[in-house]
Motif scaffolding. Structure first.
Motif, PDB file in Angstrom:
ATOM      1  N   GLN A  30      52.206  41.881  39.582  1.00  0.00           N
ATOM      2  CA  GLN A  30      53.438  41.188  39.967  1.00  0.00           C
ATOM      3  C   GLN A  30      53.158  39.943  40.793  1.00  0.00           C
ATOM      4  O   GLN A  30      53.923  38.997  40.766  1.00  0.00           O
ATOM      5  N   GLY A  31      52.064  39.963  41.531  1.00  0.00           N
ATOM      6  CA  GLY A  31      51.781  38.856  42.428  1.00  0.00           C
ATOM      7  C   GLY A  31      51.063  37.696  41.783  1.00  0.00           C
ATOM      8  O   GLY A  31      51.472  36.551  41.888  1.00  0.00           O
ATOM      9  N   ARG A  32      49.959  37.959  41.120  1.00  0.00           N
ATOM     10  CA  ARG A  32      49.095  36.888  40.629  1.00  0.00           C
ATOM     11  C   ARG A  32      49.086  36.706  39.120  1.00  0.00           C
ATOM     12  O   ARG A  32      48.974  35.593  38.633  1.00  0.00           O
ATOM     13  N   VAL A  33      49.140  37.787  38.395  1.00  0.00           N
ATOM     14  CA  VAL A  33      48.946  37.720  36.948  1.00  0.00           C
ATOM     15  C   VAL A  33      50.090  36.994  36.261  1.00  0.00           C
ATOM     16  O   VAL A  33      49.880  36.325  35.243  1.00  0.00           O
ATOM     17  N   THR A  34      51.283  37.044  36.793  1.00  0.00           N
ATOM     18  CA  THR A  34      52.428  36.405  36.132  1.00  0.00           C
ATOM     19  C   THR A  34      52.313  34.889  36.110  1.00  0.00           C
ATOM     20  O   THR A  34      52.976  34.239  35.317  1.00  0.00           O
ATOM     21  N   GLU A  35      51.454  34.331  36.938  1.00  0.00           N
ATOM     22  CA  GLU A  35      51.280  32.879  36.978  1.00  0.00           C
ATOM     23  C   GLU A  35      50.276  32.382  35.946  1.00  0.00           C
ATOM     24  O   GLU A  35      50.138  31.171  35.750  1.00  0.00           O
ATOM     25  N   LEU A  36      49.560  33.273  35.286  1.00  0.00           N
ATOM     26  CA  LEU A  36      48.531  32.903  34.327  1.00  0.00           C
ATOM     27  C   LEU A  36      49.133  32.683  32.941  1.00  0.00           C
ATOM     28  O   LEU A  36      50.277  33.034  32.683  1.00  0.00           O
ATOM     29  N   VAL A  43      44.382  39.816  29.016  1.00  0.00           N
ATOM     30  CA  VAL A  43      43.074  40.285  29.467  1.00  0.00           C
ATOM     31  C   VAL A  43      43.203  41.056  30.777  1.00  0.00           C
ATOM     32  O   VAL A  43      42.619  42.135  30.947  1.00  0.00           O
ATOM     33  N   CYS A  44      43.979  40.529  31.716  1.00  0.00           N
ATOM     34  CA  CYS A  44      44.164  41.194  33.010  1.00  0.00           C
ATOM     35  C   CYS A  44      44.836  42.548  32.851  1.00  0.00           C
ATOM     36  O   CYS A  44      44.413  43.528  33.470  1.00  0.00           O
ATOM     37  N   TYR A  45      45.858  42.620  32.030  1.00  0.00           N
ATOM     38  CA  TYR A  45      46.557  43.892  31.832  1.00  0.00           C
ATOM     39  C   TYR A  45      45.648  44.932  31.175  1.00  0.00           C
ATOM     40  O   TYR A  45      45.672  46.105  31.542  1.00  0.00           O
ATOM     41  N   VAL A  46      44.845  44.505  30.217  1.00  0.00           N
ATOM     42  CA  VAL A  46      43.912  45.430  29.569  1.00  0.00           C
ATOM     43  C   VAL A  46      42.874  45.911  30.578  1.00  0.00           C
ATOM     44  O   VAL A  46      42.575  47.115  30.656  1.00  0.00           O
ATOM     45  N   LEU A  47      42.324  45.005  31.368  1.00  0.00           N
ATOM     46  CA  LEU A  47      41.325  45.400  32.370  1.00  0.00           C
ATOM     47  C   LEU A  47      41.928  46.296  33.444  1.00  0.00           C
ATOM     48  O   LEU A  47      41.326  47.315  33.817  1.00  0.00           O
ATOM     49  N   LEU A  48      43.097  45.934  33.947  1.00  0.00           N
ATOM     50  CA  LEU A  48      43.737  46.761  34.974  1.00  0.00           C
ATOM     51  C   LEU A  48      44.093  48.139  34.438  1.00  0.00           C
ATOM     52  O   LEU A  48      44.056  49.124  35.167  1.00  0.00           O
ATOM     53  N   ALA A  50      42.407  49.740  32.037  1.00  0.00           N
ATOM     54  CA  ALA A  50      41.262  50.497  31.541  1.00  0.00           C
ATOM     55  C   ALA A  50      40.157  50.722  32.569  1.00  0.00           C
ATOM     56  O   ALA A  50      39.384  51.660  32.423  1.00  0.00           O
ATOM     57  N   LEU A  51      40.070  49.925  33.596  1.00  0.00           N
ATOM     58  CA  LEU A  51      38.943  50.032  34.524  1.00  0.00           C
ATOM     59  C   LEU A  51      38.970  51.280  35.401  1.00  0.00           C
ATOM     60  O   LEU A  51      37.941  51.647  35.978  1.00  0.00           O
ATOM     61  N   TRP A  52      40.099  51.947  35.499  1.00  0.00           N
ATOM     62  CA  TRP A  52      40.140  53.182  36.291  1.00  0.00           C
ATOM     63  C   TRP A  52      39.326  54.283  35.633  1.00  0.00           C
ATOM     64  O   TRP A  52      38.979  55.269  36.279  1.00  0.00           O
ATOM     65  N   ILE A  53      38.992  54.104  34.354  1.00  0.00           N
ATOM     66  CA  ILE A  53      38.231  55.109  33.625  1.00  0.00           C
ATOM     67  C   ILE A  53      36.820  55.261  34.208  1.00  0.00           C
ATOM     68  O   ILE A  53      36.276  56.367  34.208  1.00  0.00           O
ATOM     69  N   ILE A  54      36.243  54.184  34.733  1.00  0.00           N
ATOM     70  CA  ILE A  54      34.878  54.246  35.271  1.00  0.00           C
ATOM     71  C   ILE A  54      34.802  55.184  36.476  1.00  0.00           C
ATOM     72  O   ILE A  54      34.026  56.144  36.454  1.00  0.00           O
ATOM     73  N   PRO A  55      35.579  54.954  37.556  1.00  0.00           N
ATOM     74  CA  PRO A  55      35.486  55.907  38.664  1.00  0.00           C
ATOM     75  C   PRO A  55      36.005  57.295  38.287  1.00  0.00           C
ATOM     76  O   PRO A  55      35.502  58.316  38.777  1.00  0.00           O
ATOM     77  N   GLY A  56      36.990  57.352  37.404  1.00  0.00           N
ATOM     78  CA  GLY A  56      37.495  58.645  36.961  1.00  0.00           C
ATOM     79  C   GLY A  56      36.443  59.426  36.188  1.00  0.00           C
ATOM     80  O   GLY A  56      36.285  60.638  36.372  1.00  0.00           O
ATOM     81  N   GLY A  57      35.694  58.748  35.344  1.00  0.00           N
ATOM     82  CA  GLY A  57      34.626  59.400  34.594  1.00  0.00           C
ATOM     83  C   GLY A  57      33.505  59.894  35.484  1.00  0.00           C
ATOM     84  O   GLY A  57      32.950  60.980  35.271  1.00  0.00           O
ATOM     85  N   LEU A  58      33.148  59.094  36.481  1.00  0.00           N
ATOM     86  CA  LEU A  58      32.123  59.525  37.437  1.00  0.00           C
ATOM     87  C   LEU A  58      32.576  60.747  38.213  1.00  0.00           C
ATOM     88  O   LEU A  58      31.791  61.667  38.473  1.00  0.00           O
ATOM     89  N   LEU A  59      33.845  60.767  38.572  1.00  0.00           N
ATOM     90  CA  LEU A  59      34.394  61.909  39.288  1.00  0.00           C
ATOM     91  C   LEU A  59      34.400  63.159  38.413  1.00  0.00           C
ATOM     92  O   LEU A  59      34.034  64.249  38.858  1.00  0.00           O
ATOM     93  N   ILE A  60      34.763  63.003  37.163  1.00  0.00           N
ATOM     94  CA  ILE A  60      34.763  64.147  36.237  1.00  0.00           C
ATOM     95  C   ILE A  60      33.340  64.644  35.992  1.00  0.00           C
ATOM     96  O   ILE A  60      33.089  65.846  35.934  1.00  0.00           O
ATOM     97  N   ARG A  61      32.386  63.717  35.892  1.00  0.00           N
ATOM     98  CA  ARG A  61      30.990  64.127  35.728  1.00  0.00           C
ATOM     99  C   ARG A  61      30.528  64.958  36.929  1.00  0.00           C
ATOM    100  O   ARG A  61      29.838  65.960  36.782  1.00  0.00           O
TER     101      ARG A  61
END
Length: 70
Positions: A30-36, A43-48, A50-61
């Motif tokens: 809401q703050g920064r991405v709407t100005e792009l 790209v920002c929406y896809v990254l935001l 999907a990137l939670w999968i990395i720490p979530g996967g480490l936690l599940i491991r």
């Protein structure tokens, strides 16, 4: 630490991760991405989203690691 306790702790941490990540991603979007431009927004929406999968996967491991034989 027994696997049963790790799963309990990991489940609580995973729920907290998802809630905090979602709120942070919404605030950032809401703050920064709407100005792009539209492509950078995509790209920002896809990254935001999907990137939670990395720490979530480490936690599940960590949760699924077998108990040590003592």
């Amino acid at each position: 630490m027994p696997q049963r306790i790790r799963k309990l702790i990991g489940t609580v941490l995973l729920l907290l991760l998802v809630v905090v990540w979602a709120l942070s991603a919404m605030a950032l979007a809401q703050g920064r991405v709407t100005e792009l431009g539209w492509f950078l927004q995509l790209v920002c929406y896809v990254l935001l989203g999907a990137l939670w999968i990395i720490p979530g996967g480490l936690l599940i491991r960590w949760m699924e690691r077998p108990d040590r034989n003592v």
